[in-house]
Design a protein around this motif. Structure first.
Motif, PDB file in Angstrom:
ATOM      1  N   ALA A  47      63.137  59.830  92.531  1.00  0.00           N
ATOM      2  CA  ALA A  47      62.316  61.001  92.239  1.00  0.00           C
ATOM      3  C   ALA A  47      60.979  60.530  91.688  1.00  0.00           C
ATOM      4  O   ALA A  47      60.791  59.343  91.384  1.00  0.00           O
ATOM      5  N   ALA A  48      60.052  61.458  91.560  1.00  0.00           N
ATOM      6  CA  ALA A  48      58.735  61.148  91.009  1.00  0.00           C
ATOM      7  C   ALA A  48      58.583  61.839  89.665  1.00  0.00           C
ATOM      8  O   ALA A  48      58.821  63.050  89.550  1.00  0.00           O
ATOM      9  N   ALA A  49      58.232  61.072  88.647  1.00  0.00           N
ATOM     10  CA  ALA A  49      58.004  61.637  87.316  1.00  0.00           C
ATOM     11  C   ALA A  49      56.655  62.341  87.273  1.00  0.00           C
ATOM     12  O   ALA A  49      55.838  62.234  88.200  1.00  0.00           O
ATOM     13  N   ALA A  50      56.411  63.058  86.188  1.00  0.00           N
ATOM     14  CA  ALA A  50      55.165  63.802  86.050  1.00  0.00           C
ATOM     15  C   ALA A  50      53.945  62.894  86.098  1.00  0.00           C
ATOM     16  O   ALA A  50      52.867  63.292  86.569  1.00  0.00           O
ATOM     17  N   ASP A  51      54.105  61.673  85.605  1.00  0.00           N
ATOM     18  CA  ASP A  51      52.973  60.742  85.607  1.00  0.00           C
ATOM     19  C   ASP A  51      52.849  59.965  86.911  1.00  0.00           C
ATOM     20  O   ASP A  51      52.025  59.050  87.026  1.00  0.00           O
ATOM     21  N   GLY A  52      53.670  60.300  87.889  1.00  0.00           N
ATOM     22  CA  GLY A  52      53.600  59.652  89.181  1.00  0.00           C
ATOM     23  C   GLY A  52      54.519  58.460  89.349  1.00  0.00           C
ATOM     24  O   GLY A  52      54.653  57.930  90.453  1.00  0.00           O
TER      25      GLY A  52
END
Length: 245
Positions: free
Chosen positions: A203-208
């Motif tokens: 998955a991708a976190a909020a910070d990329g």
């Protein structure tokens, strides 16, 4: 002084800290109403009495410690072999000698119960993962790399011989090829000693940043395979390019 402190210390470690699910087997076998984890001990009620216990599981060695404080009794089971079901049956039969001595259920009774349980259809069973397809490195481009979990340490998801392999640095047995099963990714562990396979989810976190989580393929697998507690974050490229070190 030590004698005066012991009851207080015992009460502290036997205090419920985290609720646990009461299994169907616990309800049927021991009329259990609650289950919880204390500080290093599993806590539950068995036939109306407090039960304090814990198991130990290592390849080829199974153990159990059970205490029934209200009966001022307890026992230890040591098994030199892969014998999870035997441990469960011995725990039950020995516990009943103290909780319900009038009950006359034998080892054979509970062994037969486990056999029926294994043969009965159940909603919660490991899915069919027999149709597996190897993953090409190009399919995971952008997700290949070095990952780190704050507790577990580093693991790599890197190309090797035209396929992709997951490898944990501190746990050499946790290494295997990544394959697809339908729309999901799975680690096919190379070592026979690891008998609980894991799903992989990127998955991708909020910070990329790219994150990686694992989960047991078989929801009924031993709880000690606590893949779900790991939270990997991609921290760099594969050492030496896309090859496993």
């Amino acid at each position: 002084m030590a004698g005066e402190q012991a009851p207080a210390q015992r009460e502290a470690v036997w205090r419920q800290q985290m609720a646990m699910t009461v299994s169907k087997r616990q309800r049927e076998w021991s009329r259990t109403h609650f289950a919880a984890y204390g500080y290093g001990w599993r806590l539950s009620d068995a036939d109306g009495l407090l039960k304090v216990s814990h198991t130990g599981t290592l390849m080829g060695m199974y153990s159990l410690v059970t205490m029934l404080p209200e009966r001022r009794s307890g026992f230890v089971v040591l098994i030199n072999g892969e014998a999870g079901e035997a441990r469960s049956v011995l725990d039950q039969v020995l516990s009943e000698r103290y909780t319900t001595p009038a009950r006359t259920r034998s080892v054979a009774y509970y062994a037969d119960a486990l056999e029926r349980e294994a043969q009965a259809p159940a909603a919660k069973r490991a899915p069919d993962t027999s149709k597996r397809t190897a993953i090409a490195p190009a399919a995971l481009r952008g997700r290949l790399g070095l990952y780190r979990d704050p507790w577990f340490g580093e693991a790599t998801v890197c190309a090797r011989d035209g396929q992709v392999e997951f490898a944990a640095r501190k746990s050499p047995l946790l290494a295997g090829k990544i394959v697809s099963v339908g729309k999901r990714l799975l680690v096919d562990w190379s070592a026979d000693e690891v008998d609980a396979e894991a799903w992989l989810d990127f998955a991708a976190a909020a910070d990329g940043a790219v994150t990686l989580t694992l989960a047991k393929v078989d929801p009924d697998a031993d709880f000690s395979y606590d893949y779900e507690d790991l939270a990997f974050v991609r921290v760099g490229d594969c050492p030496g390019g896309e090859s496993r070190p």
